[in-house]
Design a protein around this motif. Sequence first.
Motif, mmCIF file in Angstrom:
data_model
loop_
_atom_site.group_PDB
_atom_site.id
_atom_site.type_symbol
_atom_site.label_atom_id
_atom_site.label_comp_id
_atom_site.label_asym_id
_atom_site.label_seq_id
_atom_site.Cartn_x
_atom_site.Cartn_y
_atom_site.Cartn_z
ATOM 1 N N VAL A 25 47.653 16.396 -42.899
ATOM 2 C CA VAL A 25 47.503 14.990 -43.315
ATOM 3 C C VAL A 25 48.735 14.187 -42.903
ATOM 4 O O VAL A 25 48.631 13.058 -42.380
ATOM 5 N N GLN A 26 49.925 14.766 -43.112
ATOM 6 C CA GLN A 26 51.172 14.085 -42.737
ATOM 7 C C GLN A 26 51.263 13.896 -41.220
ATOM 8 O O GLN A 26 51.737 12.859 -40.743
ATOM 9 N N GLN A 27 50.807 14.901 -40.485
ATOM 10 C CA GLN A 27 50.846 14.794 -39.022
ATOM 11 C C GLN A 27 49.927 13.684 -38.519
ATOM 12 O O GLN A 27 50.266 12.932 -37.615
ATOM 13 N N ILE A 28 48.752 13.630 -39.140
ATOM 14 C CA ILE A 28 47.811 12.569 -38.751
ATOM 15 C C ILE A 28 48.406 11.194 -39.060
ATOM 16 O O ILE A 28 48.320 10.249 -38.262
ATOM 17 N N LYS A 29 49.045 11.089 -40.244
ATOM 18 C CA LYS A 29 49.684 9.831 -40.625
ATOM 19 C C LYS A 29 50.805 9.464 -39.637
ATOM 20 O O LYS A 29 50.935 8.303 -39.228
ATOM 21 N N PHE A 30 51.583 10.494 -39.243
ATOM 22 C CA PHE A 30 52.667 10.253 -38.295
ATOM 23 C C PHE A 30 52.127 9.798 -36.936
ATOM 24 O O PHE A 30 52.689 8.883 -36.297
ATOM 25 N N LEU A 31 51.049 10.458 -36.484
ATOM 26 C CA LEU A 31 50.475 10.079 -35.188
ATOM 27 C C LEU A 31 49.999 8.632 -35.194
ATOM 28 O O LEU A 31 50.121 7.914 -34.192
ATOM 29 N N LYS A 32 49.471 8.213 -36.342
ATOM 30 C CA LYS A 32 49.059 6.817 -36.454
ATOM 31 C C LYS A 32 50.281 5.890 -36.381
ATOM 32 O O LYS A 32 50.237 4.834 -35.726
ATOM 33 N N GLN A 33 51.335 6.303 -37.084
ATOM 34 C CA GLN A 33 52.569 5.508 -37.033
ATOM 35 C C GLN A 33 53.145 5.485 -35.618
ATOM 36 O O GLN A 33 53.652 4.462 -35.151
ATOM 37 N N LEU A 34 53.106 6.636 -34.914
ATOM 38 C CA LEU A 34 53.612 6.715 -33.550
ATOM 39 C C LEU A 34 52.836 5.789 -32.621
ATOM 40 O O LEU A 34 53.417 5.095 -31.768
ATOM 41 N N ALA A 35 51.519 5.790 -32.824
ATOM 42 C CA ALA A 35 50.691 4.910 -31.985
ATOM 43 C C ALA A 35 51.047 3.449 -32.225
ATOM 44 O O ALA A 35 51.138 2.640 -31.289
ATOM 45 N N LYS A 89 64.684 8.269 -30.988
ATOM 46 C CA LYS A 89 65.359 9.282 -31.810
ATOM 47 C C LYS A 89 64.642 9.500 -33.141
ATOM 48 O O LYS A 89 64.474 10.637 -33.600
ATOM 49 N N ASN A 90 64.244 8.399 -33.778
ATOM 50 C CA ASN A 90 63.513 8.516 -35.043
ATOM 51 C C ASN A 90 62.178 9.251 -34.861
ATOM 52 O O ASN A 90 61.753 10.046 -35.702
ATOM 53 N N THR A 91 61.516 8.963 -33.756
ATOM 54 C CA THR A 91 60.233 9.626 -33.457
ATOM 55 C C THR A 91 60.430 11.126 -33.291
ATOM 56 O O THR A 91 59.685 11.942 -33.848
ATOM 57 N N VAL A 92 61.460 11.506 -32.510
ATOM 58 C CA VAL A 92 61.754 12.926 -32.296
ATOM 59 C C VAL A 92 62.103 13.612 -33.617
ATOM 60 O O VAL A 92 61.675 14.738 -33.894
ATOM 61 N N ALA A 93 62.888 12.947 -34.455
ATOM 62 C CA ALA A 93 63.276 13.520 -35.743
ATOM 63 C C ALA A 93 62.044 13.766 -36.633
ATOM 64 O O ALA A 93 61.936 14.803 -37.305
ATOM 65 N N ASN A 94 61.123 12.812 -36.642
ATOM 66 C CA ASN A 94 59.904 12.966 -37.446
ATOM 67 C C ASN A 94 59.021 14.099 -36.934
ATOM 68 O O ASN A 94 58.421 14.855 -37.707
ATOM 69 N N ILE A 95 58.967 14.225 -35.602
ATOM 70 C CA ILE A 95 58.188 15.329 -35.013
ATOM 71 C C ILE A 95 58.783 16.669 -35.417
ATOM 72 O O ILE A 95 58.076 17.601 -35.806
ATOM 73 N N ASN A 96 60.124 16.763 -35.335
ATOM 74 C CA ASN A 96 60.798 18.018 -35.719
ATOM 75 C C ASN A 96 60.577 18.351 -37.197
ATOM 76 O O ASN A 96 60.408 19.478 -37.596
ATOM 77 N N ARG A 97 60.598 17.308 -38.029
ATOM 78 C CA ARG A 97 60.388 17.513 -39.471
ATOM 79 C C ARG A 97 58.987 18.065 -39.746
ATOM 80 O O ARG A 97 58.803 18.995 -40.540
ATOM 81 N N LEU A 98 57.987 17.536 -39.112
ATOM 82 C CA LEU A 98 56.602 17.979 -39.314
ATOM 83 C C LEU A 98 56.347 19.372 -38.762
ATOM 84 O O LEU A 98 55.535 20.119 -39.282
ATOM 85 N N SER A 99 57.057 19.711 -37.683
ATOM 86 C CA SER A 99 56.860 21.026 -37.075
ATOM 87 C C SER A 99 57.706 22.110 -37.711
ATOM 88 O O SER A 99 57.603 23.286 -37.382
#
Length: 438
Positions: A366-376, A425-435
Amino acid sequence: MTSFLLDNIQSALICTLDIHANILYSNAAFKKFFLIDETYRGNFFEVIDDTQFHLLKEILKSVTENKKHIKDFVLRLKDKERHSGQKVTWEFFLEDTKNQIFCIGIVSQFGEYILYADNIFNLETILTTTNESSIILSKNVKVEFFSKQAYEDVKKFFGKEIKKGDDFDQYIIPDLRELFYDKFNEALSGNEIYYEINVPVGPSEGTWFFIKFSPIRSAVGGITSVLYSARNIDDIKKYEHELSQQRFYLKSMYDSVDTAIGVFDKNFKVLYTNKSASDLIQKKFGKKPRKGDSGYEFFYSNNLNFFHSKIENALKGTSEIFEYEDGNEVWRFKIFPIYNENLTIVGTSVHISDITKLKEYEQKIVQQIKFLKQLAWSQSHELRGPLSSILAICENLNLIEDEYLKQNALTSIKKYSDQMDEIIKNTVANINRLSGDK
């Protein structure tokens, strides 16, 4: 066997019935025992207690319609006072040639068979219709009488024909001789002995028999001989072994799964729990479940009504599947009704699975989907603005001749580039956090 011989058998109550239980013939012992006269032609139900009516009716139905051989059946007698301390063990079978029911009753008193040695040789009809190997042995182990099945078994296993007067010792397997004489002597002392044994005859794995020794008493009460019976139960033992193997495999399968499984009767008493269920209950409640325990002992008291309603629904035929949170743990419950062969509900089966990690994974998705929406959104809005500004400045940079203005343009490019860098940088940090990476 003629009626003359039957009339002279004092040790057995013998009669023949039509399909409605009317007595067509009864021997002298039958008439004497029930105090009926020579011309009596009543109904068998008249000598049996009224409470036995339906039971006797079912027995006679099984004999006449299904041609079953019913034996070792005790029916309460009508004259309780006169027959106090006595019981009659009945045997019923169908005479196909005459379509009549043949009844044999053996009277026992105070748990001892009343069989008279003087008349034992007239029991040919009894012993030739049984499927047991029955042999009457004298005190010195001489053959006095034997059934048809005994004759066939001795010939099959020993290759010789058994005869009256034979020393039975020749038909005893050497390895079993000591056991045989121990039990034979116990019977001579007045005890009835029975046990199961695997005899090394027939197939390589031997043949299973049910063995019985019964003392035979004379008219004055002394023990004169022993009735030795052996019934082949090999098919039954093989079936029991197959069931045992199936239970073993089924138990191994249930014990190897992570799901906690419990089986309960209609009163929610424990019938079975697999290893996972036993371990879970030990962990949560500090005790191992035992057969007969109330299943409600293993639910939290503050939610007992909730679980009780789910169990009741299952007992009405509705399967219940739900999730239950216990602190940081999440459990999935499945409660099913259990049916017997008549499709009657006889209990419930409860399956409990730990889905804590699954729920954590679902939350992560769910968090990943939310992040992908934010990334888009970030790609389409936050990065688009600085990038458009840089592109516009770069397109006009060569047209700027004033050195001061050109320097300001380069400074703007640097500012917008820093903004883009921060977003990335913020995007990369969020990706690392989710993974899960740091």
